[in-house]
Design a protein around this motif. Structure first.
Motif, PDB file in Angstrom:
ATOM      1  N   GLN A   1      45.455  48.716  45.851  1.00 35.67           N
ATOM      2  CA  GLN A   1      44.497  47.612  45.937  1.00 35.67           C
ATOM      3  C   GLN A   1      44.912  46.459  45.022  1.00 35.67           C
ATOM      4  OE1 GLN A   1      40.448  48.970  45.504  1.00 35.67           O
ATOM      5  NE2 GLN A   1      40.678  50.510  47.116  1.00 35.67           N
ATOM      6  N   HIS A   2      45.514  46.770  43.891  1.00 30.30           N
ATOM      7  CA  HIS A   2      46.062  45.710  43.045  1.00 30.30           C
ATOM      8  C   HIS A   2      47.196  44.983  43.771  1.00 30.30           C
ATOM      9  CE1 HIS A   2      43.737  46.610  39.463  1.00 30.30           C
ATOM     10  NE2 HIS A   2      44.088  47.883  39.526  1.00 30.30           N
ATOM     11  N   ASP A   3      47.981  45.725  44.545  1.00 29.18           N
ATOM     12  CA  ASP A   3      49.072  45.107  45.297  1.00 29.18           C
ATOM     13  C   ASP A   3      48.537  44.083  46.298  1.00 29.18           C
ATOM     14  OD1 ASP A   3      50.787  46.830  43.956  1.00 29.18           O
ATOM     15  OD2 ASP A   3      50.938  48.253  45.615  1.00 29.18           O
ATOM     16  N   SER A   4      47.493  44.453  47.026  1.00 27.67           N
ATOM     17  CA  SER A   4      46.927  43.517  48.012  1.00 27.67           C
ATOM     18  C   SER A   4      46.257  42.335  47.314  1.00 27.67           C
ATOM     19  CB  SER A   4      45.965  44.229  48.955  1.00 27.67           C
ATOM     20  OG  SER A   4      44.922  44.877  48.253  1.00 27.67           O
ATOM     21  N   ASP A   5      45.691  42.554  46.119  1.00 27.16           N
ATOM     22  CA  ASP A   5      45.151  41.441  45.334  1.00 27.16           C
ATOM     23  C   ASP A   5      46.253  40.448  44.980  1.00 27.16           C
ATOM     24  OD1 ASP A   5      42.648  42.600  45.378  1.00 27.16           O
ATOM     25  OD2 ASP A   5      42.670  43.240  43.273  1.00 27.16           O
ATOM     26  N   THR A   6      47.389  40.974  44.542  1.00 19.12           N
ATOM     27  CA  THR A   6      48.508  40.111  44.164  1.00 19.12           C
ATOM     28  C   THR A   6      48.968  39.271  45.347  1.00 19.12           C
ATOM     29  OG1 THR A   6      49.286  41.567  42.391  1.00 19.12           O
ATOM     30  CG2 THR A   6      50.908  40.089  43.366  1.00 19.12           C
ATOM     31  N   GLN A   7      49.069  39.879  46.504  1.00 22.02           N
ATOM     32  CA  GLN A   7      49.493  39.119  47.679  1.00 22.02           C
ATOM     33  C   GLN A   7      48.493  38.020  48.019  1.00 22.02           C
ATOM     34  OE1 GLN A   7      52.567  39.529  49.382  1.00 22.02           O
ATOM     35  NE2 GLN A   7      51.846  37.483  49.957  1.00 22.02           N
ATOM     36  N   ALA A   8      47.207  38.332  47.877  1.00 26.63           N
ATOM     37  CA  ALA A   8      46.176  37.325  48.146  1.00 26.63           C
ATOM     38  C   ALA A   8      46.302  36.156  47.169  1.00 26.63           C
ATOM     39  CB  ALA A   8      44.790  37.951  48.052  1.00 26.63           C
ATOM     40  N   LEU A   9      46.614  36.441  45.924  1.00 24.03           N
ATOM     41  CA  LEU A   9      46.780  35.391  44.914  1.00 24.03           C
ATOM     42  C   LEU A   9      48.013  34.534  45.207  1.00 24.03           C
ATOM     43  CD1 LEU A   9      45.858  37.602  41.868  1.00 24.03           C
ATOM     44  CD2 LEU A   9      44.644  35.503  42.478  1.00 24.03           C
ATOM     45  N   VAL A  10      49.096  35.171  45.611  1.00 30.60           N
ATOM     46  CA  VAL A  10      50.299  34.423  45.977  1.00 30.60           C
ATOM     47  C   VAL A  10      50.010  33.507  47.160  1.00 30.60           C
ATOM     48  CG1 VAL A  10      52.634  34.621  46.932  1.00 30.60           C
ATOM     49  CG2 VAL A  10      51.924  36.136  45.063  1.00 30.60           C
ATOM     50  N   ASP A  11      49.355  34.052  48.174  1.00 31.67           N
ATOM     51  CA  ASP A  11      49.036  33.252  49.361  1.00 31.67           C
ATOM     52  C   ASP A  11      48.112  32.084  49.008  1.00 31.67           C
ATOM     53  OD1 ASP A  11      50.535  35.041  50.824  1.00 31.67           O
ATOM     54  OD2 ASP A  11      48.801  36.161  51.573  1.00 31.67           O
ATOM     55  N   PHE A  12      47.137  32.338  48.141  1.00 26.53           N
ATOM     56  CA  PHE A  12      46.226  31.277  47.711  1.00 26.53           C
ATOM     57  C   PHE A  12      46.994  30.177  46.994  1.00 26.53           C
ATOM     58  CE2 PHE A  12      43.856  29.402  44.197  1.00 26.53           C
ATOM     59  CZ  PHE A  12      42.769  28.840  44.855  1.00 26.53           C
TER      60      PHE A  12
ATOM     61  N   PHE B   1      51.565  24.704  33.791  1.00 23.89           N
ATOM     62  CA  PHE B   1      51.483  25.718  34.842  1.00 23.89           C
ATOM     63  C   PHE B   1      50.084  25.770  35.428  1.00 23.89           C
ATOM     64  CE2 PHE B   1      54.676  27.208  31.780  1.00 23.89           C
ATOM     65  CZ  PHE B   1      55.766  27.406  32.612  1.00 23.89           C
ATOM     66  N   VAL B   2      50.007  26.194  36.686  1.00 25.24           N
ATOM     67  CA  VAL B   2      48.742  26.615  37.258  1.00 25.24           C
ATOM     68  C   VAL B   2      48.570  28.087  36.894  1.00 25.24           C
ATOM     69  CG1 VAL B   2      47.453  27.020  39.387  1.00 25.24           C
ATOM     70  CG2 VAL B   2      48.886  24.981  39.158  1.00 25.24           C
ATOM     71  N   VAL B   3      47.446  28.431  36.305  1.00 24.50           N
ATOM     72  CA  VAL B   3      47.212  29.808  35.855  1.00 24.50           C
ATOM     73  C   VAL B   3      46.011  30.371  36.596  1.00 24.50           C
ATOM     74  CG1 VAL B   3      46.772  31.317  33.877  1.00 24.50           C
ATOM     75  CG2 VAL B   3      48.155  29.238  33.589  1.00 24.50           C
ATOM     76  N   LEU B   4      46.206  31.506  37.245  1.00 25.66           N
ATOM     77  CA  LEU B   4      45.143  32.184  37.976  1.00 25.66           C
ATOM     78  C   LEU B   4      44.739  33.444  37.220  1.00 25.66           C
ATOM     79  CD1 LEU B   4      46.573  32.035  41.614  1.00 25.66           C
ATOM     80  CD2 LEU B   4      44.980  30.434  40.525  1.00 25.66           C
ATOM     81  N   VAL B   5      43.461  33.548  36.882  1.00 26.47           N
ATOM     82  CA  VAL B   5      42.938  34.737  36.200  1.00 26.47           C
ATOM     83  C   VAL B   5      41.966  35.434  37.149  1.00 26.47           C
ATOM     84  CG1 VAL B   5      41.747  35.648  34.182  1.00 26.47           C
ATOM     85  CG2 VAL B   5      43.190  33.604  33.960  1.00 26.47           C
ATOM     86  N   PRO B   6      42.408  36.490  37.814  1.00 31.70           N
ATOM     87  CA  PRO B   6      41.524  37.188  38.747  1.00 31.70           C
ATOM     88  C   PRO B   6      40.649  38.209  38.028  1.00 31.70           C
ATOM     89  CG  PRO B   6      43.674  38.227  38.758  1.00 31.70           C
ATOM     90  CD  PRO B   6      43.768  37.046  37.808  1.00 31.70           C
ATOM     91  N   GLU B   7      39.524  38.528  38.646  1.00 32.13           N
ATOM     92  CA  GLU B   7      38.733  39.660  38.167  1.00 32.13           C
ATOM     93  C   GLU B   7      39.393  40.919  38.724  1.00 32.13           C
ATOM     94  OE1 GLU B   7      34.587  39.033  39.091  1.00 32.13           O
ATOM     95  OE2 GLU B   7      34.421  37.458  37.564  1.00 32.13           O
ATOM     96  N   VAL B   8      40.082  41.639  37.862  1.00 34.72           N
ATOM     97  CA  VAL B   8      40.962  42.713  38.315  1.00 34.72           C
ATOM     98  C   VAL B   8      40.198  43.898  38.910  1.00 34.72           C
ATOM     99  CG1 VAL B   8      42.866  42.084  36.808  1.00 34.72           C
ATOM    100  CG2 VAL B   8      41.105  43.641  35.960  1.00 34.72           C
ATOM    101  N   PHE B   9      38.920  44.029  38.572  1.00 35.48           N
ATOM    102  CA  PHE B   9      38.111  45.117  39.129  1.00 35.48           C
ATOM    103  C   PHE B   9      36.973  44.562  39.978  1.00 35.48           C
ATOM    104  CE2 PHE B   9      39.583  47.111  34.991  1.00 35.48           C
ATOM    105  CZ  PHE B   9      40.622  47.811  35.589  1.00 35.48           C
ATOM    106  N   HIS B  10      37.291  43.592  40.810  1.00 32.56           N
ATOM    107  CA  HIS B  10      36.253  42.903  41.585  1.00 32.56           C
ATOM    108  C   HIS B  10      35.530  43.832  42.548  1.00 32.56           C
ATOM    109  CE1 HIS B  10      38.780  42.656  45.286  1.00 32.56           C
ATOM    110  NE2 HIS B  10      39.775  42.583  44.423  1.00 32.56           N
ATOM    111  N   GLU B  11      36.186  44.892  42.996  1.00 39.07           N
ATOM    112  CA  GLU B  11      35.539  45.820  43.926  1.00 39.07           C
ATOM    113  C   GLU B  11      34.455  46.657  43.250  1.00 39.07           C
ATOM    114  OE1 GLU B  11      40.023  45.789  44.903  1.00 39.07           O
ATOM    115  OE2 GLU B  11      38.757  45.904  43.119  1.00 39.07           O
ATOM    116  N   LEU B  12      34.528  46.756  41.937  1.00 44.08           N
ATOM    117  CA  LEU B  12      33.715  47.729  41.211  1.00 44.08           C
ATOM    118  C   LEU B  12      32.601  47.117  40.381  1.00 44.08           C
ATOM    119  CD1 LEU B  12      36.750  49.860  39.955  1.00 44.08           C
ATOM    120  CD2 LEU B  12      35.299  50.325  41.938  1.00 44.08           C
ATOM    121  N   ASN B  13      32.499  45.792  40.399  1.00 41.59           N
ATOM    122  CA  ASN B  13      31.530  45.103  39.548  1.00 41.59           C
ATOM    123  C   ASN B  13      30.952  43.891  40.263  1.00 41.59           C
ATOM    124  OD1 ASN B  13      31.944  46.420  36.707  1.00 41.59           O
ATOM    125  ND2 ASN B  13      34.023  45.996  37.443  1.00 41.59           N
TER     126      ASN B  13
END
Length: 245
Positions: A97-108, A58-70
């Motif tokens: 904001q997590h929802d929009s992050d998820t969409q960005a990850l799907v699009d990527f 699998f391709v696995v994407l690990v986002p920084e879930v609190f990227h706005e805050l750190n």
């Protein structure tokens, strides 16, 4: 499979999100798993979990879930200071904001030549909640949610009526819900509430309750249960091969 790792800064509606990508080091197209971390972000145990999944094709994407805050690259320690900071972050970031992050990850993912169009989600602790939340997105075919917190209690910020439990009926993909019976963060009553909601909306889900504490997947610390963790990895891999491939 041998894997390779890449770093990407993905544009989201709320700023750049540092995301680590793990994938098989071979030619081909692979389904994507968005792997949501604990409040501590991409710690060493999360790195190892992502590598295990990638090694199974699998391709696995690990986002920084609190990227706005750190600052980019922030990883919190498994201590009281890190826990307090991580909890403050989870209470500060709205679910929208997590929802929009998820969409960005799907699009990527769908823009990458080595990714198929199939995307799933997996996570631990708050990441389990975020995997559940990601399944509200119709592009997410399945979610494997390990001891997800704050679903039953509706303690994460969001617009009224937009909490994850209330939105459960919008989930179309398949779910696997895994809880530890000795987990104080999701009590028996809390687990019952989630189960009843899933039944009420006729969700497609598998429910597992195991004799384990919170964070039993984390291979650092006294709560780690290696035997159970291995079982969960095998079940997750089988689940994603079925729903994504």
């Amino acid at each position: 499979m041998i894997t390779t790792t890449e770093i990407h800064d993905i544009k989201t509606a709320t700023g750049l999100m540092r995301t680590t990508l793990y994938r098989p080091d071979t030619k081909g197209q692979f389904a994507t798993i968005i792997f949501y971390s604990e409040i501590f972000q991409q710690t060493a145990p999360i790195v190892r979990s992502a590598a295990i999944l990638a090694g199974h094709g699998f391709v696995v994407l690990v986002p920084e879930v609190f990227h706005e805050l750190n600052p980019i690259g922030t990883v919190l320690a498994y201590d009281d200071v890190g826990k307090d900071k991580g909890n403050a972050d989870k209470w500060a970031k709205p679910l929208e904001q997590h929802d929009s992050d998820t969409q960005a990850l799907v699009d990527f993912a769908r823009a990458q030549s080595f990714c198929s169009d199939k995307v799933g989600a997996m996570g631990v602790c708050i990441g389990g909640h975020l995997a559940y939340r990601a399944a509200l997105n119709p592009d997410i075919s399945g979610a494997f949610c390990l001891y997800p917190t704050d679903i039953h209690s509706n303690t994460l910020p969001c617009k009224e009526g937009n909490d994850s439990l209330a939105r459960t009926g919008s989930i179309k993909g398949e779910l696997v819900m895994v809880f530890g019976k000795q987990d104080p963060h999701v009590t028996k009553e809390g687990r019952k509430l989630i189960y009843q909601k899933l039944e009420q909306v006729n969700a497609n889900f598998t429910w597992l309750e195991v004799n384990a504490q919170h964070a039993f997947m984390r291979d650092e610390g006294e709560r780690f249960d290696a035997a159970l963790a291995l079982q969960m990895y095998l079940q997750a891999v089988a689940f994603f091969h079925r729903v994504l491939n």
